[in-house]
Design an enzyme around this catalytic site. Sequence first.
Site, PDB file in Angstrom:
ATOM      1  N   ARG A  76       1.346  -4.185   4.394  1.00 43.14           N
ATOM      2  CA  ARG A  76       0.288  -4.211   3.380  1.00 43.14           C
ATOM      3  C   ARG A  76      -0.974  -4.869   3.924  1.00 43.14           C
ATOM      4  O   ARG A  76      -2.094  -4.452   3.606  1.00 43.14           O
ATOM      5  CB  ARG A  76       0.788  -4.948   2.144  1.00 43.14           C
ATOM      6  N   HIS A  80      -4.684  -3.135   3.958  1.00 36.45           N
ATOM      7  CA  HIS A  80      -5.861  -3.733   3.317  1.00 36.45           C
ATOM      8  C   HIS A  80      -6.967  -4.057   4.316  1.00 36.45           C
ATOM      9  O   HIS A  80      -8.126  -4.195   3.919  1.00 36.45           O
ATOM     10  CB  HIS A  80      -5.444  -4.985   2.536  1.00 36.45           C
ATOM     11  N   ASN A 106      -6.878  -8.383  -2.843  1.00 33.37           N
ATOM     12  CA  ASN A 106      -6.236  -9.096  -1.743  1.00 33.37           C
ATOM     13  C   ASN A 106      -5.601 -10.421  -2.136  1.00 33.37           C
ATOM     14  O   ASN A 106      -5.012 -11.102  -1.297  1.00 33.37           O
ATOM     15  CB  ASN A 106      -7.249  -9.350  -0.621  1.00 33.37           C
ATOM     16  N   HIS A 207       5.168   2.155  -0.046  1.00 32.45           N
ATOM     17  CA  HIS A 207       5.740   1.427  -1.178  1.00 32.45           C
ATOM     18  C   HIS A 207       7.254   1.562  -1.241  1.00 32.45           C
ATOM     19  O   HIS A 207       7.872   1.118  -2.207  1.00 32.45           O
ATOM     20  CB  HIS A 207       5.130   1.922  -2.491  1.00 32.45           C
TER      21      HIS A 207
END
Length: 354
Positions: A76, A80, A106, A207
């Site tokens: 992740r 990001h 974030n 995910h």
Amino acid sequence: MATKNSYIPFSSIVVVVVMISCVNVSQFCYAQNVPIVKGLSWSFYDKSCPEAESIVRKQLKKVFKDDIGQAAGLLRLHFHDCFGCDGSVLLDGSASGPSEQDAPPNLTLRARAFEIINDLRARIHKKCGQVVSCSDIAALAARDSVFLSGGPDYPVPLGRRDGLTFATQNATSANLPSPRSNASVILASLETKKLDATDTVALSGGHTIGLSHCSSFTNRLYPTQDPVMDQTFAKNLKAVCPAATTNATTVLDIRSPDLFDNKYYVDLMNRQGLFTSDQDLYSYSKTKNIVIDFAVNQTLFFEKFFVAMTKMGQLSVLTGSQGEIRANCSVRNSDNKAYLASVVDEDGERLSAF
């Protein structure tokens, strides 16, 4: 004839089988016909730091043995960072303003993930000197998070440089669609970055590992339940999050939460996707067939995930003489007093030698 970004179901393409047959042979097979931007290379550190990748993998094996949940955190973190893959999300805030870490999307990034990246940086720089960028280390950590969780082992184009600035909070929020967004919004956002529907669905497959806070999905439970959501699934979620304001977490993939596989797509077909942005991929006409194909063919998902990750991982990269190689992933070199002091000492030693 299909348009450039249209999706042709797997079942109707015989030639794809030939392409996929190569996937299980080697990383080289994955890299075939995947373009990379000028300045990046599949073998960038072969001479300057040939052990960089093995250092990352060896250390992450130890980390994940103790806590496999950190794999999702590192994946992740790369996601990001990579709407401008320059390690900017790794930077702490300064007197000039808040960092990307302070932007709403974030705030739930794992603190441990940042620590792991800096630890990997220290190990690599100890072995090779200050030649490997933090943004490349984050990309390698993301790949190994996938592989060590059961996913594909794929090559990563390297040669990124670390950025000198971070994005504003507004820019960060604009580039990271909310989990409450529907599929059309997600597709439109990623299309601006030249990522098509297949890329979007494949990246969403990340995910298949990890956790979510209640606040990211309770809009589907309260004040009224999303009628698309499976009833038993909703009941179990309400037990974890009895109110919209509950501060708790649950798994993203109920079938195999710590295993990187294609069960996330099986979840969607059973109306057990956690976020609106997940479940709507199965409801939306432009993405439904892609979800189905990934649900029934894990090898296809793995191949398309690699392609999408490679494309995403090259967005707005810095190469060549741009940016810098940070001595500390959380601090620009110009703000790093320890680094500046070491540079002064080195210069002094050089001068005294003449």
